[in-house]
Design a protein around this motif. Sequence first.
Motif, mmCIF file in Angstrom:
data_model
loop_
_atom_site.group_PDB
_atom_site.id
_atom_site.type_symbol
_atom_site.label_atom_id
_atom_site.label_comp_id
_atom_site.label_asym_id
_atom_site.label_seq_id
_atom_site.Cartn_x
_atom_site.Cartn_y
_atom_site.Cartn_z
ATOM 1 N N VAL A 102 0.772 -1.058 -0.017
ATOM 2 C CA VAL A 102 0.029 -0.240 0.030
ATOM 3 C C VAL A 102 0.716 1.398 -0.048
ATOM 4 N N LEU A 103 0.804 2.088 -1.062
ATOM 5 C CA LEU A 103 1.622 3.215 -1.145
ATOM 6 C C LEU A 103 0.895 4.309 -0.866
ATOM 7 N N VAL A 104 1.247 5.177 0.048
ATOM 8 C CA VAL A 104 0.462 6.434 0.593
ATOM 9 C C VAL A 104 1.154 7.670 0.272
ATOM 10 N N GLN A 105 0.588 8.520 -0.825
ATOM 11 C CA GLN A 105 0.791 9.817 -1.207
ATOM 12 C C GLN A 105 -0.236 10.836 -0.549
ATOM 13 N N LEU A 106 0.142 11.386 0.761
ATOM 14 C CA LEU A 106 -0.748 12.468 1.248
ATOM 15 C C LEU A 106 -0.019 13.567 1.565
ATOM 16 N N ARG A 107 -0.310 14.759 1.017
ATOM 17 C CA ARG A 107 0.226 16.068 0.835
ATOM 18 C C ARG A 107 0.345 16.606 2.288
ATOM 19 N N LEU A 108 1.365 16.959 2.772
ATOM 20 C CA LEU A 108 1.403 17.565 4.325
ATOM 21 C C LEU A 108 2.143 18.972 3.961
ATOM 22 N N ASP A 109 1.351 19.928 4.450
ATOM 23 C CA ASP A 109 2.117 21.222 4.588
ATOM 24 C C ASP A 109 3.391 21.241 5.076
ATOM 25 N N GLY A 110 3.487 20.917 5.993
ATOM 26 C CA GLY A 110 4.569 20.932 6.917
ATOM 27 C C GLY A 110 5.788 19.745 6.621
ATOM 28 N N GLY A 111 5.411 18.718 5.680
ATOM 29 C CA GLY A 111 6.383 17.898 5.438
ATOM 30 C C GLY A 111 6.684 16.871 6.485
ATOM 31 N N ARG A 112 6.041 16.899 7.374
ATOM 32 C CA ARG A 112 6.366 15.807 8.687
ATOM 33 C C ARG A 112 6.052 14.480 8.474
ATOM 34 N N TYR A 113 6.577 13.786 7.630
ATOM 35 C CA TYR A 113 6.125 12.357 6.922
ATOM 36 C C TYR A 113 6.613 11.459 8.106
ATOM 37 N N ASP A 114 7.502 11.663 8.816
ATOM 38 C CA ASP A 114 8.010 10.856 9.779
ATOM 39 C C ASP A 114 7.011 10.626 10.879
ATOM 40 N N ASN A 115 6.352 11.875 11.224
ATOM 41 C CA ASN A 115 5.083 11.784 12.106
ATOM 42 C C ASN A 115 3.860 10.961 11.634
ATOM 43 N N LEU A 116 3.552 11.027 10.294
ATOM 44 C CA LEU A 116 2.698 10.339 9.768
ATOM 45 C C LEU A 116 2.984 8.893 9.744
ATOM 46 N N VAL A 117 4.309 8.490 9.537
ATOM 47 C CA VAL A 117 4.507 7.092 9.653
ATOM 48 C C VAL A 117 4.100 6.588 11.134
ATOM 49 N N LYS A 118 4.589 7.175 12.185
ATOM 50 C CA LYS A 118 4.305 6.895 13.664
ATOM 51 C C LYS A 118 2.974 6.852 13.817
ATOM 52 N N GLN A 119 2.016 7.829 13.271
ATOM 53 C CA GLN A 119 0.715 7.730 13.720
ATOM 54 C C GLN A 119 0.017 6.803 12.962
ATOM 55 N N MET A 120 0.292 6.168 11.684
ATOM 56 C CA MET A 120 -0.185 5.222 10.967
ATOM 57 C C MET A 120 0.120 3.728 11.584
ATOM 58 N N ALA A 121 1.354 3.868 12.013
ATOM 59 C CA ALA A 121 1.781 2.458 12.643
ATOM 60 C C ALA A 121 1.018 2.157 13.862
ATOM 61 N N ARG A 122 0.481 3.049 14.632
ATOM 62 C CA ARG A 122 -0.331 2.821 15.724
ATOM 63 C C ARG A 122 -1.594 2.227 15.570
ATOM 64 N N VAL A 123 -2.257 2.386 14.308
ATOM 65 C CA VAL A 123 -3.481 1.781 13.970
ATOM 66 C C VAL A 123 -3.529 0.786 12.868
ATOM 67 N N SER A 124 -2.389 0.763 11.976
ATOM 68 C CA SER A 124 -2.565 -0.268 10.932
ATOM 69 C C SER A 124 -2.214 -1.531 11.401
ATOM 70 N N VAL A 125 -2.974 -2.352 10.646
ATOM 71 C CA VAL A 125 -2.775 -4.018 10.958
ATOM 72 C C VAL A 125 -1.536 -4.443 10.039
ATOM 73 N N LEU A 126 -1.317 -3.592 9.040
ATOM 74 C CA LEU A 126 0.275 -3.942 8.488
ATOM 75 C C LEU A 126 1.359 -3.082 8.517
ATOM 76 N N PRO A 127 2.473 -3.594 8.503
ATOM 77 C CA PRO A 127 3.753 -2.609 8.874
ATOM 78 C C PRO A 127 3.821 -1.318 8.218
ATOM 79 N N VAL A 128 4.145 -0.350 8.862
ATOM 80 C CA VAL A 128 4.226 0.921 7.980
ATOM 81 C C VAL A 128 5.775 1.390 7.998
ATOM 82 N N ALA A 129 6.222 1.841 6.812
ATOM 83 C CA ALA A 129 7.645 2.306 6.783
ATOM 84 C C ALA A 129 7.649 3.538 5.855
#
Length: 380
Positions: free
Chosen positions: A239-266
């Motif tokens: 699953v490839l995620v392209q989500l535009r973030l104004d601040g570019g904090r994609y490392d935070n997005l990875v952490k947030q999604m890893a807490r709820v995703s049933v699949l590993p997030v990287a």
Amino acid sequence: MALLARPGQARERLRQALEAAGARIVLEEDPCALDPAALQAAAPQAVLVALEPAVEDALEKLDPVLQAPGVLAIFDEADLAARREGWEAQRWIRHLAAKLNGHDDVLPPGHEADLVLDVRPPPLLRDEPVVDAAPFAPHLAEAALHAGRLPSDTLPGRRQDEGLPPPSEWSLVDPVEASGGPRSVAPPPLPDFSHLELVPVEEPGASVAGAVLVIAGIGGPDALRKLLAEMTPGFRRPVLVQLRLDGGRYDNLVKQMARVSVLPVAMAMPGDAVAAGTVYVLPDGVGLEMRGGVLRFADVDAAHEPLAVLPPAESAVVVLSGALPARMDAALALAMRGGLALGQALEGCYDANAVKLLAAGGGELGTPAELATRLAERWG
């Protein structure tokens, strides 16, 4: 509404935005000091969270309340909220009000207008290469100009009429030693390969036939969280995620999604092969390429648009809130070539302009949970 933010400028701005959007704040608290029972007791219909590194760990204990049925969770970057003002602040308030009230009217007063949809199907993509039709005459003229100066096949400084045999009559002869007899040269011994054996080499990503591309923007993190939480644990498509973030904090997005995703997030990194059963967040500047039959992440340019690289019959595109409408032609083209095109249901969609275009072109709409079920039916 419950407002969860640390004290400071971001919290002040978010409170003002909620009041301007017509929300009633039943709880305002620092998430680092908030007990989950207190949040549950306040019984908010929606929760607005100001994200920053200091609150990441605190959100884990609040997740059961944030993910409870009937609770709308909205996330905003704290540093962006603190800087947002003027026209941008008013625009964000309109989107917030639309999300809270379940409609998609985000235009300022006096500028109401219906969205004009072009429902014509997109042009078919061409598989054959485009041939440059530039004239060849200048190249032929240049070749004729230099033809006279090309070297001949005779030895330098000698002419064939001086007794030298023509090159077509030359032949190779065995070397002759000083004694006059031919020299016998023993062939070198062959290496011994009897102790070697061939083993299959499997590179990560080599077995990936296609992927699910998720496109989102403003309002997209909420829908993405729900989609990943409902995915089948044994789902093998990446699953490839392209989500535009104004601040570019994609490392935070990875952490947030890893807490709820049933699949590993990287995080997607250029050069890495795409592995099955993994969620990848693609930051700005990272695209996709097919190299040697293997899907890999690459530095982005026009040739690395994922919608053009993915094998259509083995791939899907999922359009969530805030996706760019300009990419919908490519999304529908993938569907016309055998792919799956899905979009977020209009109800609860924060910014639905792209979703409407997808629906007008024949894309299927559904809630994030329904989209996860549809993907599992296709590639469960």
